[in-house]
Design an enzyme around this catalytic site. Structure first.
Site, PDB file in Angstrom:
ATOM      1  N   TYR A   5       0.836  -1.212   0.000  1.00  0.00           N
ATOM      2  CA  TYR A   5       0.000   0.000   0.000  1.00  0.00           C
ATOM      3  C   TYR A   5       0.875   1.268   0.000  1.00  0.00           C
ATOM      4  O   TYR A   5       0.601   2.230  -0.712  1.00  0.00           O
ATOM      5  CB  TYR A   5      -0.904  -0.053   1.233  1.00  0.00           C
ATOM      6  CG  TYR A   5      -1.938   1.031   1.345  1.00  0.00           C
ATOM      7  CD1 TYR A   5      -3.107   0.995   0.588  1.00  0.00           C
ATOM      8  CD2 TYR A   5      -1.772   2.099   2.245  1.00  0.00           C
ATOM      9  CE1 TYR A   5      -4.076   1.989   0.721  1.00  0.00           C
ATOM     10  CE2 TYR A   5      -2.737   3.086   2.387  1.00  0.00           C
ATOM     11  CZ  TYR A   5      -3.887   3.020   1.621  1.00  0.00           C
ATOM     12  OH  TYR A   5      -4.839   4.008   1.757  1.00  0.00           O
ATOM     13  N   LYS A  33       0.867   4.099  -2.811  1.00  0.00           N
ATOM     14  CA  LYS A  33       0.495   5.482  -2.499  1.00  0.00           C
ATOM     15  C   LYS A  33       1.640   6.454  -2.785  1.00  0.00           C
ATOM     16  O   LYS A  33       1.399   7.625  -3.109  1.00  0.00           O
ATOM     17  CB  LYS A  33       0.017   5.585  -1.047  1.00  0.00           C
ATOM     18  CG  LYS A  33      -1.334   4.900  -0.808  1.00  0.00           C
ATOM     19  CD  LYS A  33      -2.371   5.291  -1.854  1.00  0.00           C
ATOM     20  CE  LYS A  33      -3.797   5.059  -1.440  1.00  0.00           C
ATOM     21  NZ  LYS A  33      -4.767   5.378  -2.503  1.00  0.00           N
TER      22      LYS A  33
HETATM   23  P1  NAP Z   1     -13.348   2.130   1.276  1.00  0.00           P
HETATM   24  O1  NAP Z   1     -14.383   2.569   2.244  1.00  0.00           O
HETATM   25  O2  NAP Z   1     -12.793   0.749   1.393  1.00  0.00           O
HETATM   26  O3  NAP Z   1     -13.938   2.348  -0.209  1.00  0.00           O
HETATM   27  C1  NAP Z   1     -13.187   2.000  -1.325  1.00  0.00           C
HETATM   28  C2  NAP Z   1     -14.133   1.712  -2.472  1.00  0.00           C
HETATM   29  O4  NAP Z   1     -13.334   1.342  -3.614  1.00  0.00           O
HETATM   30  C3  NAP Z   1     -15.076   0.531  -2.177  1.00  0.00           C
HETATM   31  O5  NAP Z   1     -16.401   0.851  -2.519  1.00  0.00           O
HETATM   32  C4  NAP Z   1     -14.509  -0.577  -3.054  1.00  0.00           C
HETATM   33  O6  NAP Z   1     -15.464  -1.501  -3.524  1.00  0.00           O
HETATM   34  C5  NAP Z   1     -13.960   0.226  -4.233  1.00  0.00           C
HETATM   35  N1  NAP Z   1     -13.031  -0.574  -5.027  1.00  0.00           N
HETATM   36  C6  NAP Z   1     -12.121  -1.476  -4.592  1.00  0.00           C
HETATM   37  N2  NAP Z   1     -11.490  -2.045  -5.622  1.00  0.00           N
HETATM   38  C7  NAP Z   1     -12.010  -1.500  -6.752  1.00  0.00           C
HETATM   39  C8  NAP Z   1     -11.783  -1.699  -8.136  1.00  0.00           C
HETATM   40  N3  NAP Z   1     -10.879  -2.582  -8.564  1.00  0.00           N
HETATM   41  N4  NAP Z   1     -12.499  -0.962  -9.018  1.00  0.00           N
HETATM   42  C9  NAP Z   1     -13.433  -0.079  -8.597  1.00  0.00           C
HETATM   43  N5  NAP Z   1     -13.699   0.150  -7.291  1.00  0.00           N
HETATM   44  C10 NAP Z   1     -13.006  -0.555  -6.373  1.00  0.00           C
HETATM   45  O7  NAP Z   1     -12.080   3.096   1.276  1.00  0.00           O
HETATM   46  P2  NAP Z   1     -11.891   4.627   1.749  1.00  0.00           P
HETATM   47  O8  NAP Z   1     -11.374   4.594   3.127  1.00  0.00           O
HETATM   48  O9  NAP Z   1     -13.080   5.438   1.412  1.00  0.00           O
HETATM   49  O10 NAP Z   1     -10.648   5.035   0.832  1.00  0.00           O
HETATM   50  C11 NAP Z   1     -10.785   5.695  -0.415  1.00  0.00           C
HETATM   51  C12 NAP Z   1      -9.388   6.030  -0.938  1.00  0.00           C
HETATM   52  O11 NAP Z   1      -8.704   6.846   0.012  1.00  0.00           O
HETATM   53  C13 NAP Z   1      -8.505   4.816  -1.183  1.00  0.00           C
HETATM   54  O12 NAP Z   1      -7.693   5.033  -2.313  1.00  0.00           O
HETATM   55  C14 NAP Z   1      -7.667   4.770   0.062  1.00  0.00           C
HETATM   56  O13 NAP Z   1      -6.467   4.080  -0.159  1.00  0.00           O
HETATM   57  C15 NAP Z   1      -7.476   6.237   0.344  1.00  0.00           C
HETATM   58  N6  NAP Z   1      -7.123   6.532   1.730  1.00  0.00           N
HETATM   59  C16 NAP Z   1      -7.971   6.191   2.750  1.00  0.00           C
HETATM   60  C17 NAP Z   1      -7.599   6.496   4.056  1.00  0.00           C
HETATM   61  C18 NAP Z   1      -8.470   6.156   5.249  1.00  0.00           C
HETATM   62  O14 NAP Z   1      -8.023   6.362   6.384  1.00  0.00           O
HETATM   63  N7  NAP Z   1      -9.682   5.669   5.064  1.00  0.00           N
HETATM   64  C19 NAP Z   1      -6.375   7.121   4.318  1.00  0.00           C
HETATM   65  C20 NAP Z   1      -5.545   7.439   3.241  1.00  0.00           C
HETATM   66  C21 NAP Z   1      -5.930   7.150   1.959  1.00  0.00           C
HETATM   67  P3  NAP Z   1     -15.699  -2.913  -2.744  1.00  0.00           P
HETATM   68  O15 NAP Z   1     -16.328  -2.574  -1.465  1.00  0.00           O
HETATM   69  O16 NAP Z   1     -16.617  -3.662  -3.654  1.00  0.00           O
HETATM   70  O17 NAP Z   1     -14.344  -3.529  -2.584  1.00  0.00           O
END
Ligand code: NAP
Length: 252
Positions: free
Chosen positions: A154, A158
């Site tokens: 990851y 990133k």
């Molecule tokens: P999340 O709640 O897990 O949502 C991610 C979404 O992406 C889910 O709906 C998932 O679908 C979808 N997804 C996964 N694989 C995919 C694919 N191959 N094609 C299309 N859609 C796909 O994550 P989040 O926390 O909102 O994070 C969103 C972004 O912010 C990510 O890039 C994450 O790395 C980044 N981020 C998050 C955090 C944090 O603390 N939450 C911190 C830093 C960065 P499924 O449910 O069907 O898998």
């Protein structure tokens, strides 16, 4: 945004929930018609309904961002709404493990969704942005780009998002297209809930530990949507190739 009668179109990947859903809602509030992309189109129904309830326009589209054919089909489907000029590469997964236990599938799947996904989606959408002589690409990085135990895959993805962002900025700037990255710290979503489960902590305790930021709280999806909204603005056209840490402190 300009006073066109037809709203400009924004695409948000991984927008069924979490940061992507909040970003889709925010861009709709900013006046964009929003293509809500996720693995399962039905899972996008909640985001689409929330946008429509507020008087916006939205379309659910299924995509696996790591698959070239799926991306081509999804971007063609988005064209029903109009040519996309904003792209938020937000879809993401985690497959955490310490390096000595991490298998190749855990490495590949994370790199594929984040990096290959952002590459494929950016390549497919840029042609519309070049034609419009206007575009905004916003990539989701993370404080994990600076290194994080149990996240070699990851963190690499990133950090890669930051290099991709800067290169897109250099190549596409001449067409009125900017590319920037938002690097969130700890945000309350299903992704961090799953991490809490993996490390054997309740989500409440996990959040309390993560809240030891300079601003003394964890982040919410809306905190990130706000930053994406800034980069997507027409007025932000001289800001490109930047990485904005949104982490309640210099690095969370
Ligand atoms: P999340 O709640 O897990 O949502 C991610 C979404 O992406 C889910 O709906 C998932 O679908 C979808 N997804 C996964 N694989 C995919 C694919 N191959 N094609 C299309 N859609 C796909 O994550 P989040 O926390 O909102 O994070 C969103 C972004 O912010 C990510 O890039 C994450 O790395 C980044 N981020 C998050 C955090 C944090 O603390 N939450 C911190 C830093 C960065 P499924 O449910 O069907 O898998």
């Amino acid at each position: 945004m300009s006073e066109a009668t037809t709203p400009r179109v924004a695409v948000v990947t991984g927008a069924a929930r979490g940061i992507g859903a909040a970003t889709a809602l925010r861009l709709a509030a900013d006046g964009y018609a929003v293509a809500v992309l996720d693995l399962d189109a039905e899972a996008c129904a909640g985001t689409v309904a929330a946008i429509e309830e507020r008087g916006g326009r939205a379309l659910a589209v299924a995509v696996d961002v790591s698959d070239g054919d799926s991306v081509t089909a999804a971007v063609a489907a988005v064209e029903q709404l109009g040519a996309p000029v904003v792209l938020v590469n937000n879809a993401g997964i985690t497959r955490d493990n310490l390096l000595f236990k991490m298998n190749e599938n855990e490495w590949d799947s994370v790199l594929d969704v984040h990096l290959r996904g952002a590459f494929l989606m950016s390549r497919a959408c840029q042609q519309h942005m070049v034609a419009a002589r206007f575009g905004r690409i916003v990539n989701l990085s993370s404080t994990a780009a600076l290194g994080n135990r149990g996240q070699a895959n990851y963190s690499a993805a990133k950090a890669g998002m930051q290099g991709l962002t800067k290169t897109l900025a250099i190549e596409l700037g001449q067409f009125g297209i900017t590319a920037n990255a938002v690097a969130p710290g700890f945000i309350v979503t299903e992704m961090t809930a799953k991490t809490a489960e993996r490390v054997g902590m309740s989500f409440e305790d996990f959040q309390a530990a993560a809240a030891k930021t300079p601003v003394r709280r964890v982040g919410r999806p809306e905190d990130i949507a706000q930053a994406v909204s800034f980069f997507a603005r027409e007025e932000a056209g001289f800001v490109t190739g930047q990485v904005l840490y949104v982490a309640g402190g210099p690095r969370g």
